[in-house]
Design a protein around this motif. Structure first.
Motif: not given
Length: 233
Positions: A82-86, A70-78, A12-17, A62-66
Motif C-alpha cells: 500500500l505504501r508503494l501504491l500511495m 482499482t488495484v487498491i480496491a481489488r487487491r487490498q494490499p498489505t 504484473n499490475e505493479l510492474n505495469n503501473i 487520470v488513467e494511472i490514478d484510476h
C-alpha cells in the motif's frame, strides 16, 4: 485460483503501473525540454508543443490514478505494498504539477514574444536554472526507478542550487527593471517563469523524499538535510 497465481498477477499490475509512471515522467521531461527550447529560441512552435503535451499528461495522470484505485480496491494490499501504491499516486501528482509548470513557462514565453521585448531580456541565467531543474527531475525519476536513497539525498542537496539561482536571478531582474522601466511588463513574465522553474525543482525534491519514505518507511518532509542523511545512513 492459487495464492501464488494471485501474487503473480499483483506483481504484473505493479510492474505495469511502474512502467506507466516512468512513461509519464518521460512525457513531462519532454515538456520541460520544449519549454527550455521555447525560452532559448523564443519559438512559438515549441510553445504549442508544450501545450499539446499538457493535454496528454493530464489524461495519463487520470488513467494511472484510476489504475491505482482499482488495484487498491481489488487487491487490498498489505501495508508495504500500500505504501508503494500511495508513493506512485504522490509521484504522478508531482509529475503532473511539473507539467503544469512547464506549460506555465511556455505561456510566459508566448507573452514575452507578444511584448516584442524578447531579445532584449536577460534570459541566459534563466536557461541555466531551467537546465538544472530538468536534470534534477531526470535524476529523481532514475532514483525512483532504482529506489536509490543515496541519490535521493543528493537530489535534495541539488535543489538548493536551483533556489540560489532563482534568488540571484530575481536580484538581477530587479536591477534590470530599475535601469529601464519599459521592460517591467516582460520582466515580470520572466519572474513568473523563474518561479515555475524553481517549483520544478521543488517537485523533484518531493519525489526524492518519496524514495526515502518507500525504502526507509520514514516521512522526511520538512526535515533538515542532516536529519535526512541520518535517516538513510
Amino acid at each position: 485460483m492459487t495464492d501464488k497465481h494471485l501474487s503473480s498477477q499483483f506483481d504484473n499490475e505493479l510492474n505495469n503501473i511502474s512502467a506507466r509512471v516512468m512513461e509519464l515522467g518521460g512525457m513531462v521531461e519532454s515538456q520541460i525540454r520544449q519549454a527550455i527550447y521555447a525560452l532559448s529560441r523564443f519559438s512559438m512552435e515549441a510553445v504549442e508543443q508544450v501545450e499539446a503535451l499538457e493535454r496528454r499528461v493530464n489524461t495519463m495522470e487520470v488513467e494511472i490514478d484510476h489504475e491505482l484505485s482499482t488495484v487498491i480496491a481489488r487487491r487490498q494490499p498489505t501495508a508495504r505494498d500500500l505504501r508503494l501504491l500511495m508513493a506512485y499516486s504522490k509521484a504522478i501528482s508531482n509529475l503532473e504539477r511539473v507539467g503544469d509548470e512547464a506549460t506555465r513557462m511556455a505561456r510566459m514565453v508566448k507573452s514575452i514574444i507578444a511584448s516584442g521585448a524578447a531579445r532584449s531580456l536577460p534570459t541566459g541565467d534563466l536557461r541555466l536554472a531551467a537546465d538544472l531543474a530538468s536534470g534534477l527531475l531526470r535524476k529523481a525519476l532514475d532514483s525512483f526507478a532504482r529506489l536509490d536513497t543515496k541519490s535521493a539525498v543528493d537530489i535534495l542537496k541539488e535543489d538548493d542550487l536551483i533556489d540560489k539561482e532563482f534568488d540571484g536571478f530575481v536580484r538581477k531582474l530587479v536591477t534590470y527593471m530599475l535601469e529601464d522601466p519599459r521592460t517591467i511588463s516582460p520582466s515580470l513574465d520572466l519572474l513568473f517563469l523563474a518561479k515555475a522553474i524553481e517549483r520544478i525543482g521543488d517537485h523533484s525534491k518531493n519525489i526524492a523524499e518519496l524514495i526515502i519514505y518507500l525504502v526507509e518507511g520514514k516521512d522526511v518532509r520538512h526535515s533538515t538535510l542532516d536529519q535526512i542523511e541520518s535517516a538513510v545512513s
